[in-house]
Design a protein around this motif. Structure first.
Motif, PDB file in Angstrom:
ATOM      1  N   MET A 207       0.880  -1.201  -0.115  1.00  0.00           N
ATOM      2  CA  MET A 207       0.019  -0.052   0.071  1.00  0.00           C
ATOM      3  C   MET A 207       0.810   1.406   0.122  1.00  0.00           C
ATOM      4  O   MET A 207       2.054   1.352   0.423  1.00  0.00           O
ATOM      5  N   TYR A 208       0.209   2.391  -0.453  1.00  0.00           N
ATOM      6  CA  TYR A 208       0.820   3.626  -0.439  1.00  0.00           C
ATOM      7  C   TYR A 208       0.006   4.270   0.296  1.00  0.00           C
ATOM      8  O   TYR A 208      -1.235   4.220   0.323  1.00  0.00           O
ATOM      9  N   GLY A 209       0.563   5.464   0.917  1.00  0.00           N
ATOM     10  CA  GLY A 209      -0.115   6.258   1.775  1.00  0.00           C
ATOM     11  C   GLY A 209       0.511   7.772   2.231  1.00  0.00           C
ATOM     12  O   GLY A 209       1.629   7.894   2.039  1.00  0.00           O
ATOM     13  N   ALA A 210      -0.380   8.577   2.673  1.00  0.00           N
ATOM     14  CA  ALA A 210       0.581  10.083   2.977  1.00  0.00           C
ATOM     15  C   ALA A 210       1.124   9.671   4.141  1.00  0.00           C
ATOM     16  O   ALA A 210       0.948   8.651   5.092  1.00  0.00           O
ATOM     17  N   ASN A 211       2.015  10.757   4.757  1.00  0.00           N
ATOM     18  CA  ASN A 211       2.786  10.600   5.744  1.00  0.00           C
ATOM     19  C   ASN A 211       2.169  10.441   7.175  1.00  0.00           C
ATOM     20  O   ASN A 211       2.609   9.805   8.086  1.00  0.00           O
ATOM     21  N   ASN A 212       0.937  10.915   7.317  1.00  0.00           N
ATOM     22  CA  ASN A 212       0.097  10.631   8.340  1.00  0.00           C
ATOM     23  C   ASN A 212      -0.996   9.509   8.434  1.00  0.00           C
ATOM     24  O   ASN A 212      -1.890   9.498   8.995  1.00  0.00           O
ATOM     25  N   SER A 213      -0.879   8.812   7.491  1.00  0.00           N
ATOM     26  CA  SER A 213      -1.818   7.846   7.191  1.00  0.00           C
ATOM     27  C   SER A 213      -1.778   6.565   8.266  1.00  0.00           C
ATOM     28  O   SER A 213      -2.775   5.981   8.268  1.00  0.00           O
ATOM     29  N   GLY A 214      -0.569   6.307   8.990  1.00  0.00           N
ATOM     30  CA  GLY A 214      -0.764   5.391   9.745  1.00  0.00           C
ATOM     31  C   GLY A 214      -0.539   3.858   9.272  1.00  0.00           C
ATOM     32  O   GLY A 214      -1.168   3.059   9.946  1.00  0.00           O
ATOM     33  N   LEU A 215      -0.125   3.548   8.179  1.00  0.00           N
ATOM     34  CA  LEU A 215       0.057   2.462   7.622  1.00  0.00           C
ATOM     35  C   LEU A 215       1.068   1.371   8.463  1.00  0.00           C
ATOM     36  O   LEU A 215       2.062   2.015   8.818  1.00  0.00           O
TER      37      LEU A 215
END
Length: 251
Positions: A207-215
């Motif tokens: 998965m890809y996500g923004a820096n605050n996405s909490g992945l």
């Protein structure tokens, strides 16, 4: 098959006393012909079982009893994700492992050595190493192999995704997806997310996500030879999935 024709008759054709071969020891088998003779063979022909190797390292396939042919799928390891340190220097993803598919006659083969390529580790560092890590090559003996996905590069305007691996020696040789670079800098800050890329034949892209996405790390990791994803701005990077070798066993 014998005897003498009566004076009032002529032979049109003569056969054999018993064209059916002995049935002793042939319980459960079927009768077949090659066009000139009859014989018994296994009634349960076709796919019998499947072996799956998905842990990076060395393995051995041992031919099950009665197997005559196999169909092999060989996929290289996925490239790791590369998370750029900031908006002006976003990251890139690795490529997906390639895949070779081959049908092999194993009547004279008893075992084959297997290598499953490791996935490349993801990288989040903001200095020094600016490349992710590429995936390793998988192989099925000398019959066929597939290279892993290449490393992506996080280098400001010169960034790029890793190249996909490719199969070789197979009846069908497939490329893995190439990776992608994230967003744009300058007037487009904050960078838009990249379209996920870097999957293998089997899927399983991280998965890809923004820096605050909490992945989580498991969310970002790739599987089955696919590339790892990441969180932007150095917040996290997924590891590429180990390659995979699948053997279908046929009678």
């Amino acid at each position: 098959s014998g005897g003498t024709a009566h004076a009032n008759w002529a032979y049109i054709a003569k056969g054999v006393t018993d064209p059916i071969p002995s049935q002793s020891g042939n319980a459960g088998k079927v009768l077949k012909t090659d066009g000139s003779s009859l014989s018994f063979d296994d009634a349960d022909a076709g796919l019998q079982s499947m072996n799956v190797y998905e842990t990076a390292g060395s393995h051995t396939w041992t031919k099950p009893t009665g197997i005559k042919k196999i169909k092999v799928y060989v996929t290289g390891g996925g490239g790791g994700g590369m998370s750029g340190p900031d908006n002006d220097n976003p990251g890139s993803s690795g490529g997906g492992g390639g895949t070779a598919i081959k049908i092999i006659d194993v009547t004279s083969i008893s075992s084959v050595s297997i290598t499953v390529g490791a996935g490349g580790n993801g990288v989040t560092t903001s200095s020094g190493v600016r490349y992710g890590n590429g995936g390793g090559t998988s192989s099925f003996g000398s019959h066929c192999s597939a290279t892993g996905g290449g490393a992506g590069y996080a280098g400001n305007d010169s960034r790029y995704g890793g190249i996909g691996g490719v199969g070789s020696g197979g009846d069908l040789n497939l490329h893995g997806d190439s990776g992608t670079s994230e967003g744009n800098d300058g007037s487009n800050n904050p960078n838009p997310p990249a379209s996920p890329a870097g999957a293998s034949f089997w899927g399983g892209l991280g998965m890809y996500g923004a820096n605050n996405s909490g992945l989580t790390q498991a969310n970002m990791n790739g599987y089955h030879g696919s590339a790892g994803g990441n969180m932007f701005q150095g917040a996290g990077a997924g590891n590429g999935g180990p390659g995979i070798v699948v053997v279908e066993n046929y009678k």
